[in-house]
Write a protein that holds these residues in place. Structure first.
Motif, PDB file in Angstrom:
ATOM      1  N   GLN A 101       0.834  -1.207   0.000  1.00  0.00           N
ATOM      2  CA  GLN A 101       0.000   0.000   0.000  1.00  0.00           C
ATOM      3  C   GLN A 101       0.870   1.261   0.000  1.00  0.00           C
ATOM      4  OE1 GLN A 101      -2.974  -0.324   3.151  1.00  0.00           O
ATOM      5  NE2 GLN A 101      -3.874  -2.141   2.208  1.00  0.00           N
ATOM      6  N   GLY A 102       0.327   2.333  -0.560  1.00  0.00           N
ATOM      7  CA  GLY A 102       1.037   3.612  -0.573  1.00  0.00           C
ATOM      8  C   GLY A 102       2.132   3.701  -1.624  1.00  0.00           C
ATOM      9  N   ARG A 103       2.116   2.756  -2.586  1.00  0.00           N
ATOM     10  CA  ARG A 103       3.139   2.783  -3.643  1.00  0.00           C
ATOM     11  C   ARG A 103       2.517   3.007  -5.014  1.00  0.00           C
ATOM     12  NH1 ARG A 103       6.605  -2.363  -1.462  1.00  0.00           N
ATOM     13  NH2 ARG A 103       7.577  -2.241  -3.497  1.00  0.00           N
ATOM     14  N   ARG A 104       1.328   3.597  -5.015  1.00  0.00           N
ATOM     15  CA  ARG A 104       0.601   3.963  -6.229  1.00  0.00           C
ATOM     16  C   ARG A 104       0.107   2.751  -7.032  1.00  0.00           C
ATOM     17  NH1 ARG A 104       0.122   9.077  -6.789  1.00  0.00           N
ATOM     18  NH2 ARG A 104      -0.786   8.781  -8.845  1.00  0.00           N
ATOM     19  N   LEU A 105       0.023   1.608  -6.346  1.00  0.00           N
ATOM     20  CA  LEU A 105      -0.471   0.430  -7.045  1.00  0.00           C
ATOM     21  C   LEU A 105      -1.993   0.493  -7.209  1.00  0.00           C
ATOM     22  CD1 LEU A 105       0.704  -2.052  -8.343  1.00  0.00           C
ATOM     23  CD2 LEU A 105       0.542  -3.243  -6.139  1.00  0.00           C
ATOM     24  N   ASP A 130     -17.990   0.474  -6.388  1.00  0.00           N
ATOM     25  CA  ASP A 130     -18.713   0.338  -5.122  1.00  0.00           C
ATOM     26  C   ASP A 130     -17.677   0.502  -4.028  1.00  0.00           C
ATOM     27  OD1 ASP A 130     -21.277  -0.366  -6.197  1.00  0.00           O
ATOM     28  OD2 ASP A 130     -20.399  -2.307  -6.734  1.00  0.00           O
ATOM     29  N   ALA A 131     -17.711   1.617  -3.329  1.00  0.00           N
ATOM     30  CA  ALA A 131     -16.758   1.821  -2.237  1.00  0.00           C
ATOM     31  C   ALA A 131     -17.329   1.175  -0.977  1.00  0.00           C
ATOM     32  CB  ALA A 131     -16.535   3.315  -2.019  1.00  0.00           C
ATOM     33  N   LYS A 132     -16.459   0.532  -0.191  1.00  0.00           N
ATOM     34  CA  LYS A 132     -16.982  -0.182   0.981  1.00  0.00           C
ATOM     35  C   LYS A 132     -17.306   0.779   2.130  1.00  0.00           C
ATOM     36  CE  LYS A 132     -12.579  -1.228   3.098  1.00  0.00           C
ATOM     37  NZ  LYS A 132     -12.739  -0.054   3.977  1.00  0.00           N
ATOM     38  N   GLN A 135     -13.966   6.112   3.620  1.00  0.00           N
ATOM     39  CA  GLN A 135     -12.525   6.233   3.343  1.00  0.00           C
ATOM     40  C   GLN A 135     -12.193   5.728   1.934  1.00  0.00           C
ATOM     41  OE1 GLN A 135     -10.141   4.244   6.304  1.00  0.00           O
ATOM     42  NE2 GLN A 135      -8.268   5.161   5.499  1.00  0.00           N
ATOM     43  N   ALA A 136     -12.836   4.634   1.562  1.00  0.00           N
ATOM     44  CA  ALA A 136     -12.617   4.102   0.214  1.00  0.00           C
ATOM     45  C   ALA A 136     -13.200   5.075  -0.821  1.00  0.00           C
ATOM     46  CB  ALA A 136     -13.252   2.719   0.079  1.00  0.00           C
ATOM     47  N   PHE A 139     -10.817   7.724  -1.585  1.00  0.00           N
ATOM     48  CA  PHE A 139      -9.768   7.279  -2.525  1.00  0.00           C
ATOM     49  C   PHE A 139     -10.241   7.506  -3.964  1.00  0.00           C
ATOM     50  CE2 PHE A 139      -8.270   3.645  -5.186  1.00  0.00           C
ATOM     51  CZ  PHE A 139      -6.918   3.978  -5.263  1.00  0.00           C
TER      52      PHE A 139
HETATM   53  C1  LIG Z   1      -7.561   2.102  -0.658  1.00  0.00           C
HETATM   54  C2  LIG Z   1      -6.417   1.354  -1.376  1.00  0.00           C
HETATM   55  C3  LIG Z   1      -6.986   0.555  -2.542  1.00  0.00           C
HETATM   56  C4  LIG Z   1      -5.424   2.408  -1.890  1.00  0.00           C
HETATM   57  O1  LIG Z   1      -4.377   1.763  -2.605  1.00  0.00           O
HETATM   58  P1  LIG Z   1      -2.858   2.252  -2.493  1.00  0.00           P
HETATM   59  O2  LIG Z   1      -2.048   1.490  -3.462  1.00  0.00           O
HETATM   60  O3  LIG Z   1      -2.443   2.183  -1.058  1.00  0.00           O
HETATM   61  O4  LIG Z   1      -2.997   3.784  -2.909  1.00  0.00           O
HETATM   62  P2  LIG Z   1      -2.049   4.564  -3.912  1.00  0.00           P
HETATM   63  O5  LIG Z   1      -0.648   4.507  -3.397  1.00  0.00           O
HETATM   64  O6  LIG Z   1      -2.256   4.087  -5.307  1.00  0.00           O
HETATM   65  O7  LIG Z   1      -2.615   6.034  -3.761  1.00  0.00           O
HETATM   66  C5  LIG Z   1      -2.766   6.873  -4.889  1.00  0.00           C
HETATM   67  C6  LIG Z   1      -3.216   8.250  -4.419  1.00  0.00           C
HETATM   68  O8  LIG Z   1      -4.441   8.106  -3.691  1.00  0.00           O
HETATM   69  C7  LIG Z   1      -4.323   8.726  -2.425  1.00  0.00           C
HETATM   70  N1  LIG Z   1      -5.131   7.952  -1.462  1.00  0.00           N
HETATM   71  C8  LIG Z   1      -4.907   6.689  -1.031  1.00  0.00           C
HETATM   72  N2  LIG Z   1      -5.894   6.315  -0.171  1.00  0.00           N
HETATM   73  C9  LIG Z   1      -6.726   7.383  -0.066  1.00  0.00           C
HETATM   74  C10 LIG Z   1      -7.928   7.635   0.649  1.00  0.00           C
HETATM   75  N3  LIG Z   1      -8.493   6.705   1.444  1.00  0.00           N
HETATM   76  N4  LIG Z   1      -8.524   8.845   0.520  1.00  0.00           N
HETATM   77  C11 LIG Z   1      -8.007   9.805  -0.289  1.00  0.00           C
HETATM   78  N5  LIG Z   1      -6.871   9.618  -1.007  1.00  0.00           N
HETATM   79  C12 LIG Z   1      -6.243   8.428  -0.896  1.00  0.00           C
HETATM   80  C13 LIG Z   1      -2.840   8.663  -2.094  1.00  0.00           C
HETATM   81  O9  LIG Z   1      -2.487   9.655  -1.165  1.00  0.00           O
HETATM   82  C14 LIG Z   1      -2.210   8.898  -3.459  1.00  0.00           C
HETATM   83  O10 LIG Z   1      -2.221  10.292  -3.691  1.00  0.00           O
HETATM   84  P3  LIG Z   1      -1.252  11.002  -4.798  1.00  0.00           P
HETATM   85  O11 LIG Z   1      -1.854  10.684  -6.140  1.00  0.00           O
HETATM   86  O12 LIG Z   1      -1.385  12.453  -4.480  1.00  0.00           O
HETATM   87  O13 LIG Z   1       0.109  10.439  -4.593  1.00  0.00           O
HETATM   88  C15 LIG Z   1      -5.640   0.430  -0.385  1.00  0.00           C
HETATM   89  O14 LIG Z   1      -5.171   1.175   0.699  1.00  0.00           O
HETATM   90  C16 LIG Z   1      -6.456  -0.751   0.134  1.00  0.00           C
HETATM   91  O15 LIG Z   1      -6.497  -1.784  -0.505  1.00  0.00           O
HETATM   92  N6  LIG Z   1      -7.103  -0.617   1.306  1.00  0.00           N
HETATM   93  C17 LIG Z   1      -7.874  -1.719   1.882  1.00  0.00           C
HETATM   94  C18 LIG Z   1      -9.060  -2.125   1.015  1.00  0.00           C
HETATM   95  C19 LIG Z   1      -9.939  -0.957   0.566  1.00  0.00           C
HETATM   96  O16 LIG Z   1     -10.220  -0.051   1.332  1.00  0.00           O
HETATM   97  N7  LIG Z   1     -10.374  -0.993  -0.704  1.00  0.00           N
HETATM   98  C20 LIG Z   1     -11.110   0.125  -1.299  1.00  0.00           C
HETATM   99  C21 LIG Z   1     -12.049  -0.311  -2.352  1.00  0.00           C
HETATM  100  S1  LIG Z   1     -13.550  -1.020  -1.705  1.00  0.00           S
END
Ligand SMILES: CC(C)(COP(=O)(O)OP(=O)(O)OC[C@H]1O[C@@H](n2cnc3c(N)ncnc32)[C@H](O)[C@@H]1OP(=O)(O)O)[C@@H](O)C(=O)NCCC(=O)NCCS
Length: 166
Positions: A101-105, A130-132, A135-136, A139
């Motif tokens: 997480q946090g690596r832009r994946l 569909d955000a869970k 916080q999702a 994102f």
């Molecule tokens: C939410 C999730 C998918 C994010 O994936 P990640 O690889 O950690 O996020 P990334 O590194 O690609 O982040 C890309 C950008 O989104 C931002 N971001 C990440 N999570 C965020 C959030 N919850 N709210 C707002 N911005 C967010 C990052 O700061 C980053 O910003 P930047 O473009 O300015 O650098 C991951 O943390 C995760 O799997 N969480 C658990 C499951 C979940 O919540 N799934 C969501 C879908 S239902």
């Protein structure tokens, strides 16, 4: 060292067991349900793996769907044909393993989903998610997704907008 990732369809060669994203239902889906959904063509599942490894660093599901025109915000709906339902490609689930997480994946998987939807030979207006939870949803809003009028945890991004960015 920079790790490169390969994004491809989930198959039996991938290691599903070690995947932990911090949300139990998303981990369980990958381990127990994704294969069945693929077999029945209810959803396809795409995984990101570190190059040369079977470990799953992240995954998302993609399927066809539709949304009611009445749920689309007025300014966007105005430009759409007056059909009761508008076709979308739907990301049902998206998750990144805690170690990655946090690596832009997550961002990379979103763009991958958008380019698959754009390349498909079907009429698709938007990528819907569909955000869970809130916080999702945040994102997705970070990438310009817009919430449906009455459903704040369901969001969409018109593919025409994405086509300009890709
Ligand atoms: C939410 C999730 C998918 C994010 O994936 P990640 O690889 O950690 O996020 P990334 O590194 O690609 O982040 C890309 C950008 O989104 C931002 N971001 C990440 N999570 C965020 C959030 N919850 N709210 C707002 N911005 C967010 C990052 O700061 C980053 O910003 P930047 O473009 O300015 O650098 C991951 O943390 C995760 O799997 N969480 C658990 C499951 C979940 O919540 N799934 C969501 C879908 S239902």
């Amino acid at each position: 060292m920079t790790v490169q990732f390969t994004i491809e369809g989930l198959n039996s060669g991938h290691d599903r067991k070690s995947f932990v994203c911090g949300v139990f239902v998303l981990d369980r889906y990958l381990k127990e349900q994704a294969g069945q959904d693929i077999k029945r063509r209810a959803a396809l599942c795409y995984v990101a793996c570190p190059e040369g490894s079977a470990r799953i660093a992240g995954y998302y599901t993609l399927s066809a769907g539709d949304v009611a025109l009445k749920d689309i915000p007025e300014d966007k709906a105005r430009r759409l044909p007056p059909y009761p339902a508008i076709p979308v490609a739907r990301i049902g689930r998206l998750a990144i393993d805690k170690d990655f997480q946090g690596r832009r994946l997550g961002a990379a998987l979103l763009w991958d989903a958008a380019s698959r939807a754009l390349r498909s030979e079907l009429g698709v207006f938007a990528l819907a998610v569909d955000a869970k939870d809130e916080q999702a949803a945040a994102f997705y809003r970070h990438f310009g997704f817009i919430a449906f009028d009455t459903k704040p945890l369901q969001l969409f991004l018109p593919l025409a907008t994405m086509a300009k960015l890709i």
